[in-house]
Design a protein around this motif. Structure first.
Motif, PDB file in Angstrom:
ATOM      1  N   UNK A  18     175.309 -24.268  20.909  1.00 35.21           N
ATOM      2  CA  UNK A  18     175.080 -25.198  21.722  1.00 35.21           C
ATOM      3  C   UNK A  18     175.072 -26.276  21.314  1.00 35.21           C
ATOM      4  N   UNK A  19     173.946 -26.567  20.163  1.00 33.35           N
ATOM      5  CA  UNK A  19     173.951 -28.060  19.640  1.00 33.35           C
ATOM      6  C   UNK A  19     174.626 -28.346  18.252  1.00 33.35           C
ATOM      7  N   UNK A  20     176.048 -27.153  17.723  1.00 40.27           N
ATOM      8  CA  UNK A  20     176.687 -27.010  16.640  1.00 40.27           C
ATOM      9  C   UNK A  20     177.928 -27.427  17.522  1.00 40.27           C
ATOM     10  N   UNK A  21     177.924 -27.670  18.496  1.00 39.05           N
ATOM     11  CA  UNK A  21     179.181 -27.727  19.045  1.00 39.05           C
ATOM     12  C   UNK A  21     179.109 -29.655  19.644  1.00 39.05           C
ATOM     13  N   UNK A  22     177.658 -30.007  19.860  1.00 41.08           N
ATOM     14  CA  UNK A  22     177.871 -31.690  19.717  1.00 41.08           C
ATOM     15  C   UNK A  22     177.602 -32.049  18.639  1.00 41.08           C
ATOM     16  N   UNK A  23     176.877 -31.154  17.609  1.00 40.60           N
ATOM     17  CA  UNK A  23     176.646 -32.075  15.846  1.00 40.60           C
ATOM     18  C   UNK A  23     178.047 -32.129  15.441  1.00 40.60           C
TER      19      UNK A  23
END
Length: 201
Positions: A18-23
């Motif tokens: 989830x974090x990777x999709x934002x970053x």
């Protein structure tokens, strides 16, 4: 589904993906998300989808389908397989609904350390490094007992670390037309086999 693939390719947990999709805009673009418009699925949604696949036995079917497509396009040669296993730790706590540990999990010792959980036995295409077979067992199941389950049947050579010594003498491997290349104890791991094969090319 594409988020699930990202998790497998990069070894990402539900919150990490989830974090990777934002970053990472490139990953969001691969998944088909427009971060200015679309809502990124949260880790709970990703977890539920992953569990849905597992409950219906779809993870293995997805792997088979991907490997079939790669083979049809000449991206997986299937002449050699590297076999290896890795421990997957699980909480040893008994604080759950039944008050008991998961019966599918067990304890095992590796080196001087004890582990509780499961073990993933993996068959990898020696040329490309692509995974073609995964078998899950309790952590205390010996690597060598699962070697035959990691072969697709078309390879001529199999590479393994020292944990697979004696594999060619086991009953389930008799009659298999493959050459077993097993490292001597203390000499090499399956990872070393991978590096050696790439250096040799």
């Amino acid at each position: 589904m594409r988020i699930y693939f990202l998790q497998q390719w990069f070894g990402l947990s539900d919150p990490a993906v989830e974090e990777a999709l934002y970053d990472t805009p490139l990953l969001a673009r691969f998944v088909g998300l427009d971060l200015g418009v679309d809502v990124v699925p949260d880790e709970s949604t990703i977890l539920r989808f992953r569990h849905l696949l597992e409950q219906h036995g779809l993870s293995a079917r997805i792997l088979e389908t991907v490997n079939r497509i790669l083979t049809e396009r000449g991206l997986m040669l299937k002449s050699g397989t590297i076999v290896d296993a890795t421990l997957i730790a699980a909480p040893s706590s008994t604080k759950n609904a039944s008050g008991q540990r998961d019966p599918e999990m067990h304890q095992t010792k590796k080196g001087n350390q004890w582990y509780f959980g499961m073990k993933a036995h993996v068959g990898v295409d020696a040329e490309t490094g692509l995974v073609h077979t995964v078998v899950a067992t309790a952590a205390n199941v010996s690597d060598v007992t699962q070697a035959h389950r990691l072969l697709h049947g078309q390879e001529t050579d199999v590479f393994a670390d020292a944990g697979y010594q004696g594999v060619d003498k086991r009953a389930e491997n008799q009659g298999k037309q493959v050459a077993w290349h097993v490292a001597m104890r203390g000499r090499a791991s399956a990872g070393h086999w991978t590096r050696a094969l790439f250096l040799a090319r």
